[in-house]
Design a protein around this motif. Structure first.
Motif, PDB file in Angstrom:
ATOM      1  N   ALA A   1       0.824  -1.202   0.000  1.00 40.10           N
ATOM      2  CA  ALA A   1       0.000   0.000   0.000  1.00 40.10           C
ATOM      3  C   ALA A   1       0.864   1.260   0.000  1.00 40.10           C
ATOM      4  O   ALA A   1       0.510   2.265  -0.628  1.00 40.10           O
ATOM      5  CB  ALA A   1      -0.940  -0.002   1.209  1.00 40.10           C
TER       6      ALA A   1
ATOM      7  N   HIS B   1       2.071   1.728  -3.489  1.00 39.96           N
ATOM      8  CA  HIS B   1       0.926   2.181  -4.280  1.00 39.96           C
ATOM      9  C   HIS B   1       0.636   3.660  -4.030  1.00 39.96           C
ATOM     10  O   HIS B   1       0.430   4.430  -4.974  1.00 39.96           O
ATOM     11  CB  HIS B   1      -0.291   1.307  -3.943  1.00 39.96           C
ATOM     12  N   ASP B   2       0.642   4.066  -2.762  1.00 39.72           N
ATOM     13  CA  ASP B   2       0.434   5.484  -2.436  1.00 39.72           C
ATOM     14  C   ASP B   2       1.496   6.356  -3.105  1.00 39.72           C
ATOM     15  O   ASP B   2       1.192   7.410  -3.661  1.00 39.72           O
ATOM     16  CB  ASP B   2       0.506   5.721  -0.920  1.00 39.72           C
TER      17      ASP B   2
ATOM     18  N   TYR C   1       0.819   6.592  -6.831  1.00 33.49           N
ATOM     19  CA  TYR C   1      -0.366   7.432  -7.062  1.00 33.49           C
ATOM     20  C   TYR C   1      -0.039   8.904  -6.824  1.00 33.49           C
ATOM     21  O   TYR C   1      -0.534   9.770  -7.526  1.00 33.49           O
ATOM     22  CB  TYR C   1      -1.505   7.011  -6.124  1.00 33.49           C
TER      23      TYR C   1
ATOM     24  N   LYS D   1      -1.968   4.985 -13.799  1.00 37.20           N
ATOM     25  CA  LYS D   1      -2.787   4.377 -12.756  1.00 37.20           C
ATOM     26  C   LYS D   1      -2.821   2.866 -12.932  1.00 37.20           C
ATOM     27  O   LYS D   1      -2.658   2.118 -11.971  1.00 37.20           O
ATOM     28  CB  LYS D   1      -4.211   4.941 -12.786  1.00 37.20           C
TER      29      LYS D   1
ATOM     30  N   SER E   1       0.405   1.427 -11.822  1.00 37.94           N
ATOM     31  CA  SER E   1       0.496   1.550 -10.357  1.00 37.94           C
ATOM     32  C   SER E   1      -0.306   0.443  -9.686  1.00 37.94           C
ATOM     33  O   SER E   1       0.149  -0.168  -8.706  1.00 37.94           O
ATOM     34  CB  SER E   1      -0.022   2.915  -9.899  1.00 37.94           C
ATOM     35  N   ASP E   2      -1.495   0.180 -10.209  1.00 38.80           N
ATOM     36  CA  ASP E   2      -2.352  -0.868  -9.648  1.00 38.80           C
ATOM     37  C   ASP E   2      -1.719  -2.245  -9.821  1.00 38.80           C
ATOM     38  O   ASP E   2      -1.777  -3.087  -8.917  1.00 38.80           O
ATOM     39  CB  ASP E   2      -3.740  -0.827 -10.282  1.00 38.80           C
TER      40      ASP E   2
ATOM     41  N   PHE F   1       0.941  -2.675  -7.272  1.00 38.07           N
ATOM     42  CA  PHE F   1       0.295  -2.979  -5.995  1.00 38.07           C
ATOM     43  C   PHE F   1       0.042  -4.487  -5.892  1.00 38.07           C
ATOM     44  O   PHE F   1       0.386  -5.122  -4.885  1.00 38.07           O
ATOM     45  CB  PHE F   1      -1.011  -2.185  -5.895  1.00 38.07           C
TER      46      PHE F   1
ATOM     47  N   TYR G   1      -6.792  -5.455  -5.310  1.00 37.00           N
ATOM     48  CA  TYR G   1      -6.420  -4.965  -6.640  1.00 37.00           C
ATOM     49  C   TYR G   1      -7.660  -4.534  -7.421  1.00 37.00           C
ATOM     50  O   TYR G   1      -7.682  -3.465  -8.044  1.00 37.00           O
ATOM     51  CB  TYR G   1      -5.647  -6.045  -7.399  1.00 37.00           C
TER      52      TYR G   1
ATOM     53  N   VAL H   1      -9.004  -1.115  -6.098  1.00 35.96           N
ATOM     54  CA  VAL H   1      -8.267   0.078  -6.524  1.00 35.96           C
ATOM     55  C   VAL H   1      -8.386   0.283  -8.026  1.00 35.96           C
ATOM     56  O   VAL H   1      -8.428   1.415  -8.501  1.00 35.96           O
ATOM     57  CB  VAL H   1      -6.781   0.080  -6.084  1.00 35.96           C
TER      58      VAL H   1
ATOM     59  N   TYR I   1      -6.005   8.647  -7.515  1.00 33.91           N
ATOM     60  CA  TYR I   1      -4.919   8.840  -8.471  1.00 33.91           C
ATOM     61  C   TYR I   1      -4.917  10.285  -8.977  1.00 33.91           C
ATOM     62  O   TYR I   1      -3.875  10.935  -9.036  1.00 33.91           O
ATOM     63  CB  TYR I   1      -5.030   7.862  -9.648  1.00 33.91           C
TER      64      TYR I   1
END
Length: 143
Positions: free
Chosen positions: A80, A83-84, A87, A94, A97-98, A101, A119, A122, A130
């Motif tokens: 996470a 991912h943060d 983002y 995006k 990024s996902d 993750f 997954y 998000v 995002y």
């Protein structure tokens, strides 16, 4: 020819442990600050992601609805945080990024059904986060 293709033998993995400290104060209830660099080797992106000390994360933003939180809350903090970071700085799309993750959750052995659920959530509902990521980065990381 392995030497000319180092990513061909690379495994997705964290190269450091997540070390954070809880932030205090109004508006900081769910925020944590990375205390030492967090390093993740991404086979998917074919590069290393390094999150610097000082970066602020809220981990996975899971609604505090009892069932949703029971299924996915307080899980995959390392993934996470990656991912943060992706983002907030928009260093990749995006969708990518996902996928990172998902990759990072697998690297930390989050069970398959949980990582796919997280997954999917998000992927479907992360657009607002995002889109506001760079603004959140400026606000959270300027302190």
């Amino acid at each position: 020819m392995i030497g000319s293709r180092p990513w061909a033998i690379m495994k997705s993995q964290f190269e450091s442990n997540l070390i954070v400290k809880k932030l205090e104060g109004k508006g900081q209830e769910n925020n944590w600050q990375v205390a030492a660099p967090l390093i993740f080797k991404s086979f998917f992106l074919k590069r290393t992601i390094e999150i610097p000390a000082g970066f602020v994360t809220d981990f996975a933003s899971v609604p505090r609805l009892p069932f949703a939180y029971w299924l996915t809350g307080n899980i995959a903090q390392e993934a996470a945080t990656i991912h943060d970071f992706l983002y907030q700085n928009h260093s990749t799309s995006k969708a990518k990024s996902d996928m990172v993750f998902l990759e990072a959750m697998k690297a930390t052995k989050v069970v398959a059904w949980r990582r796919w659920l997280m997954y999917t959530m998000v992927s479907l509902f992360g657009w607002t986060s995002y889109g506001s990521g760079p603004d959140r980065f400026r606000v959270l990381n300027s302190q």
